[in-house]
Motif scaffolding. Structure first.
Motif, mmCIF file in Angstrom:
data_model
loop_
_atom_site.group_PDB
_atom_site.id
_atom_site.type_symbol
_atom_site.label_atom_id
_atom_site.label_comp_id
_atom_site.label_asym_id
_atom_site.label_seq_id
_atom_site.Cartn_x
_atom_site.Cartn_y
_atom_site.Cartn_z
ATOM 1 N N THR A 138 -3.266 0.276 -6.194
ATOM 2 C CA THR A 138 -3.998 0.791 -7.347
ATOM 3 C C THR A 138 -3.361 2.114 -7.760
ATOM 4 O OG1 THR A 138 -5.566 2.135 -6.083
ATOM 5 C CG2 THR A 138 -6.101 -0.216 -6.359
ATOM 6 N N PRO A 139 -3.760 2.687 -8.894
ATOM 7 C CA PRO A 139 -3.218 3.996 -9.268
ATOM 8 C C PRO A 139 -3.524 5.085 -8.249
ATOM 9 C CG PRO A 139 -4.194 2.927 -11.181
ATOM 10 C CD PRO A 139 -4.543 2.085 -9.994
ATOM 11 N N GLU A 140 -4.561 4.895 -7.432
ATOM 12 C CA GLU A 140 -4.962 5.933 -6.478
ATOM 13 C C GLU A 140 -4.323 5.772 -5.098
ATOM 14 O OE1 GLU A 140 -7.300 4.164 -8.336
ATOM 15 O OE2 GLU A 140 -7.165 5.796 -9.827
ATOM 16 N N GLY A 141 -3.788 4.612 -4.780
ATOM 17 C CA GLY A 141 -3.235 4.414 -3.445
ATOM 18 C C GLY A 141 -3.000 2.946 -3.160
ATOM 19 N N VAL A 142 -2.714 2.654 -1.887
ATOM 20 C CA VAL A 142 -2.434 1.284 -1.466
ATOM 21 C C VAL A 142 -3.295 0.955 -0.255
ATOM 22 C CG1 VAL A 142 -0.667 -0.378 -0.786
ATOM 23 C CG2 VAL A 142 -0.030 1.596 -2.197
ATOM 24 N N THR A 150 -8.463 -6.045 9.898
ATOM 25 C CA THR A 150 -8.604 -4.620 9.615
ATOM 26 C C THR A 150 -7.766 -4.244 8.395
ATOM 27 O OG1 THR A 150 -6.782 -4.007 11.087
ATOM 28 C CG2 THR A 150 -9.004 -4.128 12.046
ATOM 29 N N SER A 151 -7.901 -2.997 7.965
ATOM 30 C CA SER A 151 -7.138 -2.510 6.820
ATOM 31 C C SER A 151 -6.866 -1.020 6.993
ATOM 32 C CB SER A 151 -7.879 -2.768 5.505
ATOM 33 O OG SER A 151 -9.093 -2.045 5.474
ATOM 34 N N ALA A 152 -5.959 -0.510 6.190
ATOM 35 C CA ALA A 152 -5.631 0.918 6.188
ATOM 36 C C ALA A 152 -5.233 1.307 4.776
ATOM 37 C CB ALA A 152 -4.502 1.212 7.169
ATOM 38 N N ARG A 153 -5.414 2.594 4.454
ATOM 39 C CA ARG A 153 -5.046 3.092 3.137
ATOM 40 C C ARG A 153 -3.983 4.178 3.273
ATOM 41 N NH1 ARG A 153 -7.609 1.583 -1.227
ATOM 42 N NH2 ARG A 153 -6.817 3.388 -2.354
ATOM 43 N N ALA A 154 -3.106 4.259 2.273
ATOM 44 C CA ALA A 154 -2.063 5.286 2.249
ATOM 45 C C ALA A 154 -1.703 5.584 0.807
ATOM 46 C CB ALA A 154 -0.838 4.821 3.022
ATOM 47 N N ASP A 155 -1.068 6.735 0.619
ATOM 48 C CA ASP A 155 -0.566 7.069 -0.716
ATOM 49 C C ASP A 155 0.682 6.262 -1.053
ATOM 50 O OD1 ASP A 155 -2.489 9.145 -1.153
ATOM 51 O OD2 ASP A 155 -1.314 10.433 0.180
ATOM 52 N N VAL A 156 1.516 6.010 -0.027
ATOM 53 C CA VAL A 156 2.763 5.265 -0.198
ATOM 54 C C VAL A 156 2.908 4.319 0.984
ATOM 55 C CG1 VAL A 156 5.297 5.424 -0.201
ATOM 56 C CG2 VAL A 156 3.940 7.063 -1.521
ATOM 57 N N VAL A 157 3.368 3.095 0.708
ATOM 58 C CA VAL A 157 3.649 2.115 1.769
ATOM 59 C C VAL A 157 5.116 1.754 1.710
ATOM 60 C CG1 VAL A 157 3.230 -0.227 2.614
ATOM 61 C CG2 VAL A 157 1.316 1.188 1.833
ATOM 62 N N VAL A 158 5.755 1.768 2.884
ATOM 63 C CA VAL A 158 7.172 1.409 3.006
ATOM 64 C C VAL A 158 7.286 0.157 3.861
ATOM 65 C CG1 VAL A 158 9.464 2.153 3.732
ATOM 66 C CG2 VAL A 158 7.810 3.846 2.890
ATOM 67 N N GLY A 159 7.889 -0.868 3.301
ATOM 68 C CA GLY A 159 8.170 -2.083 4.058
ATOM 69 C C GLY A 159 9.489 -1.931 4.795
ATOM 70 N N ALA A 160 9.390 -1.658 6.094
ATOM 71 C CA ALA A 160 10.579 -1.587 6.950
ATOM 72 C C ALA A 160 10.472 -2.669 8.014
ATOM 73 C CB ALA A 160 10.689 -0.200 7.586
ATOM 74 N N TRP A 283 13.429 -2.694 -5.348
ATOM 75 C CA TRP A 283 12.807 -2.315 -4.083
ATOM 76 C C TRP A 283 11.414 -1.731 -4.253
ATOM 77 C CZ3 TRP A 283 17.319 0.908 -1.519
ATOM 78 C CH2 TRP A 283 18.454 0.079 -1.349
ATOM 79 N N SER A 284 11.185 -1.040 -5.378
ATOM 80 C CA SER A 284 10.014 -0.163 -5.468
ATOM 81 C C SER A 284 9.050 -0.551 -6.574
ATOM 82 C CB SER A 284 10.458 1.289 -5.691
ATOM 83 O OG SER A 284 11.374 1.697 -4.707
ATOM 84 N N THR A 285 7.760 -0.299 -6.318
ATOM 85 C CA THR A 285 6.730 -0.256 -7.360
ATOM 86 C C THR A 285 6.332 1.223 -7.490
ATOM 87 O OG1 THR A 285 4.905 -0.560 -5.809
ATOM 88 C CG2 THR A 285 5.942 -2.550 -6.679
ATOM 89 N N HIS A 286 5.153 1.493 -8.014
ATOM 90 C CA HIS A 286 4.719 2.885 -8.145
ATOM 91 C C HIS A 286 4.436 3.523 -6.786
ATOM 92 C CE1 HIS A 286 4.601 3.090 -12.475
ATOM 93 N NE2 HIS A 286 3.939 1.952 -12.519
ATOM 94 N N ARG A 287 3.952 2.704 -5.830
ATOM 95 C CA ARG A 287 3.537 3.282 -4.551
ATOM 96 C C ARG A 287 4.058 2.520 -3.331
ATOM 97 N NH1 ARG A 287 -0.430 7.221 -4.479
ATOM 98 N NH2 ARG A 287 -1.322 7.760 -6.505
#
Length: 388
Positions: A138-142, A150-160, A283-287
């Motif tokens: 979303t515009p506020e986070g991922v 379970t789930s978790a929230r972050a400002d940015v998510v990196v798929g490594a 590679w990237s979206t907004h977040r």
């Protein structure tokens, strides 16, 4: 690297070499980070790995110079030999890497490298048993949803999360394309072998349709070998699927007799089907963004896959630490703008090396192909060019 006291909250999916390097680099830059790993615990998987100066120089910045020197072999050269006769065709010197590039060319086990990187992040940074099922941006986070509910929230998510990246698959349903080649890997105690195999360098035997590489690892206690040959397609994208020593011995039975000594000294081997994937995916979206094999899986023939993932990690950490926390999309654009051309160039070099290594006169063309390898070593992944 720019130091910040307040920054984005970053979630890294995958605790492999790229993910742990990114976590350590973010910590060094003062960026909050958590790593989510699908497996229940770390295991010692994989065989040997080659770290070129473009990666070892970065790992030294994480304080790993001394620990790395204790588990690695500093390579003096890559030697190229005829597969059939074993005759020396050419040599790429590497013993001057520290003088020329500020860091050595290192040979070690993937497990030892992984352990060093795990030691560079604070305890509790990695959350185990967390396989990514989906992302909700979303515009506020991922929000990351895991298969355990379970789930978790972050400002940015990196798929490594590697070649089978769940983050990547959440955005595009691209299928792996089989290359027609497979790799068998093995480790043999050095004291079971002639002294030739323990010398501190990589040796590559080349011939029509296949090639073979060996080098010492584990501070010289083990010899790693990698046998690449044609194989019928199978679907597993895995480094750890069991193979048969007898199959490798049969495939190279008419090659240099020294190889027979090495292969038959192995108690077991793993096999790995070599796949490629679409290189055109942004590679990237907004977040969210991708790094390492999740972004640019490459054939292993220039031994740069892990090295490029380490470069990704430092460039991404630099972009996130130096960017505006209210504009993560700008930092991710800057990262991709800096890294994408180089990673795709190395990806193409690796694909081209496969053709050179397996040519009828491979032992001579390989020398030419490897001649370009040292051109990669002087790159500094932290120096990001401004985005246009």
């Amino acid at each position: 690297m720019v130091q910040r006291t307040k920054s984005l909250n970053v979630a890294v999916v995958g605790a492999g070499i790229t993910g742990l390097t990114l976590a350590a680099a973010l910590r060094r830059a003062g960026v909050d980070c958590e790593v989510y790993e699908r497996t229940p615990a770390f295991g010692r998987i994989g065989a040997g790995i080659q770290l070129a100066p473009n990666a070892t120089r970065l790992l030294h910045q994480l304080g790993l110079a001394d620990p790395l020197s204790r588990v690695a072999v500093r390579s003096t050269a890559i030697e190229v030999r005829s597969g059939e006769t074993g005759a020396l065709s050419g040599r790429v010197p590497l013993d001057d890497c520290e003088d020329r590039f500020g860091a050595p060319y290192c040979l070690l086990t993937r497990a030892d490298l992984h352990s060093l990187l795990a030691s560079a992040v604070p305890e509790g940074t990695v959350r185990f048993g967390k396989a990514c099922q989906s992302l909700d941006e979303t515009p506020e986070g991922v929000e990351i949803r895991f298969t355990d509910g379970t789930s978790a929230r972050a400002d940015v998510v990196v798929g490594a999360d590697g070649i089978r990246s769940g983050v990547r698959q959440g955005r595009v349903r691209d299928e792996p394309v089989y290359s027609g080649l497979s790799v068998h890997r093995g480790l043999v105690p050095t004291d079971r072998l002639p002294s030739f195999f323990g010398e501190p360098r990589s040796t590559l035997w080349s011939g029509e349709g296949k090639h073979f590489v060996s080098y010492p690892v584990a501070a010289g206690r083990l010899v790693n070998f990698v046998a690449t040959l044609p194989a019928r397609q199978w679907h597993a994208e895995s480094w750890s699927e069991p193979g048969e020593v007898a199959d490798v011995a049969a495939a190279f039975a008419d090659w240099d007799e020294a190889l027979h000594t090495l292969i038959t000294a192995a108690e077991s081997v793993t096999r790995w089907a070599l796949h490629t994937r679409n290189a055109d995916l942004p590679w990237s979206t907004h977040r969210t963004t991708l790094a390492g094999d999740a972004a640019h899986p490459m054939l292993p023939f220039m031994a740069q896959g892990a090295n490029q993932g380490i470069e990704d990690a430092f460039a991404l950490a630099s972009a996130l630490a130096g960017g505006d926390p209210t504009d993560p999309a700008g930092a991710l654009r800057r990262y991709e703008h800096a890294r994408r051309p180089r990673a795709l160039m190395v990806q193409q070099m690796s694909a081209g090396a496969a053709r050179s290594f397996h040519a009828p006169d491979g032992d001579t063309t390989v020398v030419d192909a490897l001649g370009a390898l040292t051109d990669l070593f002087a790159h500094d992944a932290e120096l990001l060019e401004p985005s246009p």
